[in-house]
Design an enzyme around this catalytic site. Structure first.
Site, PDB file in Angstrom:
ATOM      1  N   THR A  16      47.801 117.774  14.171  1.00 35.63           N
ATOM      2  CA  THR A  16      49.243 117.753  13.930  1.00 35.63           C
ATOM      3  C   THR A  16      49.493 116.812  12.762  1.00 35.63           C
ATOM      4  OG1 THR A  16      49.694 118.101  16.268  1.00 35.63           O
ATOM      5  CG2 THR A  16      51.507 117.270  14.927  1.00 35.63           C
ATOM      6  N   LYS A  21      55.592 123.462  15.023  1.00 38.44           N
ATOM      7  CA  LYS A  21      55.171 122.422  15.977  1.00 38.44           C
ATOM      8  C   LYS A  21      56.183 121.264  16.033  1.00 38.44           C
ATOM      9  CE  LYS A  21      52.283 119.502  18.144  1.00 38.44           C
ATOM     10  NZ  LYS A  21      51.675 119.635  19.426  1.00 38.44           N
ATOM     11  N   LYS A  29      54.769 110.108  17.413  1.00 38.03           N
ATOM     12  CA  LYS A  29      54.144 110.585  16.165  1.00 38.03           C
ATOM     13  C   LYS A  29      54.792 111.895  15.691  1.00 38.03           C
ATOM     14  CE  LYS A  29      50.076 112.904  14.465  1.00 38.03           C
ATOM     15  NZ  LYS A  29      48.761 113.476  14.682  1.00 38.03           N
TER      16      LYS A  29
HETATM   17  P1  NAD Z   1      41.627 111.624  19.381  1.00 37.17           P
HETATM   18  O1  NAD Z   1      41.930 110.298  18.794  1.00 37.17           O
HETATM   19  O2  NAD Z   1      41.138 111.702  20.797  1.00 37.17           O
HETATM   20  O3  NAD Z   1      40.547 112.380  18.469  1.00 37.17           O
HETATM   21  C1  NAD Z   1      40.496 112.312  17.082  1.00 37.17           C
HETATM   22  C2  NAD Z   1      39.031 112.179  16.701  1.00 37.17           C
HETATM   23  O4  NAD Z   1      38.923 112.205  15.284  1.00 37.17           O
HETATM   24  C3  NAD Z   1      38.400 110.865  17.172  1.00 37.17           C
HETATM   25  O5  NAD Z   1      37.274 111.139  18.018  1.00 37.17           O
HETATM   26  C4  NAD Z   1      37.994 110.174  15.887  1.00 37.17           C
HETATM   27  O6  NAD Z   1      36.779 109.419  16.010  1.00 37.17           O
HETATM   28  C5  NAD Z   1      37.827 111.364  14.971  1.00 37.17           C
HETATM   29  N1  NAD Z   1      37.840 111.026  13.544  1.00 37.17           N
HETATM   30  C6  NAD Z   1      38.568 110.086  12.898  1.00 37.17           C
HETATM   31  N2  NAD Z   1      38.234 110.093  11.591  1.00 37.17           N
HETATM   32  C7  NAD Z   1      37.308 111.063  11.427  1.00 37.17           C
HETATM   33  C8  NAD Z   1      36.562 111.538  10.306  1.00 37.17           C
HETATM   34  N3  NAD Z   1      36.752 111.038   9.097  1.00 37.17           N
HETATM   35  N4  NAD Z   1      35.689 112.549  10.500  1.00 37.17           N
HETATM   36  C9  NAD Z   1      35.493 113.081  11.715  1.00 37.17           C
HETATM   37  N5  NAD Z   1      36.151 112.665  12.821  1.00 37.17           N
HETATM   38  C10 NAD Z   1      37.028 111.661  12.671  1.00 37.17           C
HETATM   39  O7  NAD Z   1      42.937 112.512  19.180  1.00 37.17           O
HETATM   40  P2  NAD Z   1      43.299 113.887  19.911  1.00 37.17           P
HETATM   41  O8  NAD Z   1      44.139 113.617  21.109  1.00 37.17           O
HETATM   42  O9  NAD Z   1      42.077 114.717  20.017  1.00 37.17           O
HETATM   43  O10 NAD Z   1      44.296 114.526  18.812  1.00 37.17           O
HETATM   44  C11 NAD Z   1      43.817 115.163  17.651  1.00 37.17           C
HETATM   45  C12 NAD Z   1      44.996 115.840  16.991  1.00 37.17           C
HETATM   46  O11 NAD Z   1      45.594 116.763  17.898  1.00 37.17           O
HETATM   47  C13 NAD Z   1      46.120 114.861  16.576  1.00 37.17           C
HETATM   48  O12 NAD Z   1      46.629 115.262  15.332  1.00 37.17           O
HETATM   49  C14 NAD Z   1      47.146 115.020  17.691  1.00 37.17           C
HETATM   50  O13 NAD Z   1      48.461 114.720  17.251  1.00 37.17           O
HETATM   51  C15 NAD Z   1      46.993 116.487  18.027  1.00 37.17           C
HETATM   52  N6  NAD Z   1      47.394 116.860  19.392  1.00 37.17           N
HETATM   53  C16 NAD Z   1      46.995 116.115  20.461  1.00 37.17           C
HETATM   54  C17 NAD Z   1      47.400 116.510  21.732  1.00 37.17           C
HETATM   55  C18 NAD Z   1      46.972 115.712  22.955  1.00 37.17           C
HETATM   56  O14 NAD Z   1      47.535 115.952  24.035  1.00 37.17           O
HETATM   57  N7  NAD Z   1      46.017 114.801  22.840  1.00 37.17           N
HETATM   58  C19 NAD Z   1      48.198 117.654  21.927  1.00 37.17           C
HETATM   59  C20 NAD Z   1      48.543 118.403  20.814  1.00 37.17           C
HETATM   60  C21 NAD Z   1      48.147 117.998  19.546  1.00 37.17           C
END
Ligand code: NAD
Length: 301
Positions: A100, A175, A250
């Site tokens: 997102t 979204k 966010k």
């Molecule tokens: P998260 O923090 O659990 O996962 C993100 C991952 O990205 C982490 O494991 C981190 O180590 C990794 N990362 C950071 N920099 C990186 C790089 N340079 N290369 C590779 N990996 C890297 O977050 P999440 O909950 O999985 O969310 C991910 C996305 O999905 C966000 O944009 C969030 O807004 C969106 N989202 C989350 C949810 C939810 O319920 N968690 C729901 C809908 C959308």
């Protein structure tokens, strides 16, 4: 031979999404700097690479699931050192960003990808970690017509629904507009319950009326902010998320950025953004966004 997909960002969402692609028979090569995320992904059959660019080498498609637009651009362009992913992936590959991020960042990232000879789409999701694990996410896709069928095939093992919202950036637009409705409506439902409490109305009585009347909405009927009327809502388990308040904060901040860029009057959305911004760094930090009702109860006159 299995078709190869690179998966960059194996966190709470990306890890289970990658696992569902493995289950569907894809050869998934992943990268994440977090050892814990990597460990869980390997258990699910993801093959680890030493960098995002290494993961992308030889892949027909790349999925990114990263925290912010800066992370996506860093990875695409190699801005924080390391080889740029856009130079490592085979020409013509389909880049699918499921993070997102801001609409403008999505368009910028796609522009760089196209410049490098690839195709790019935005495909943010709703459904949370439960939907990611179950393979029932809703994907909101911004893509050229020519890319949507291929995108659907790749997203299908992770999806309950894939909605083509328009050209590049339209997925992110859908979204943040949807989540602005959700953020505002959760506050509206919370205020109504707190007012009802002070008028001597039981939660059940208000729920019975509003859930079948014109106050009906998802924040009330599925994620009800008071315990009782909807047994599965986070309010019944001390607001364990669910959809954590910082994620709502966010998404609302991204909506405000888009509103500023388009000179759109979203004053109620802005108020909701302010409330969630404060809540998300305070008592809401680790709690579902419906816990905002506790903040509403405390608001002084
Ligand atoms: P998260 O923090 O659990 O996962 C993100 C991952 O990205 C982490 O494991 C981190 O180590 C990794 N990362 C950071 N920099 C990186 C790089 N340079 N290369 C590779 N990996 C890297 O977050 P999440 O909950 O999985 O969310 C991910 C996305 O999905 C966000 O944009 C969030 O807004 C969106 N989202 C989350 C949810 C939810 O319920 N968690 C729901 C809908 C959308």
């Amino acid at each position: 031979m299995n078709r190869k997909i690179a998966f960059v960002g194996l966190g709470n969402m990306g890890g289970p999404m990658a696992a569902n692609l493995v289950k569907a028979g894809y050869a998934v090569t992943g990268f994440d700097p977090s050892p814990a995320a990597c460990e869980q992904a390997v258990e699910k059959g993801v093959v680890l690479a030493g960098s995002a660019a290494e993961a992308a080498a030889g892949a027909e498609a790349v999925i990114t699931m990263l925290p912010t637009g800066d992370h996506v651009l860093d990875v695409y362009l190699g801005r924080r050192g390391g080889a740029p992913l856009l130079e490592a992936v085979p020409t013509g590959a389909l880049l699918i960003d499921c993070s997102t991020i801001a609409v403008q960042d999505a368009r910028t990232a796609a522009g760089h990808a196209v410049e490098a000879g690839h195709r790019a789409i935005d495909a943010p999701v709703s459904g949370g970690v439960v939907g990611a694990a179950a393979g029932t996410l809703t994907f909101m896709v911004g893509a050229d017509e020519a890319d949507i069928d291929e995108a659907r095939t790749i997203l299908e093992p992770m999806a309950g629904r894939v909605v083509h919202c328009g050209g590049v950036g339209a997925g992110q637009a859908a979204k943040i507009c949807n989540n602005m409705i959700l953020g505002i409506s959760m506050i509206a439902v919370s205020e109504a319950f707190v007012l009802g409490e002070r008028l001597g109305l039981t939660h059940e009585a208000l729920f019975d009326v509003a859930s079948t009347a014109s106050g009906q909405c998802w924040a009330l009927t599925t994620n009800c902010p008071v315990p009782g009327p909807v047994p599965a809502s986070p309010a019944n388990r001390d607001y364990a998320p669910g959809f954590a308040s910082p994620l709502m904060a966010k998404d609302l901040a991204l909506a405000m950025k888009a509103a500023d860029a388009t000179l759109t009057d979203v004053r109620v959305g802005r108020l909701a953004t302010d409330l969630y911004r404060d809540f998300a760094v305070g008592s809401g930090r680790t709690r579902d966004f419906s816990a905002i009702i506790e903040q509403v109860r405390q608001e002084p006159f």
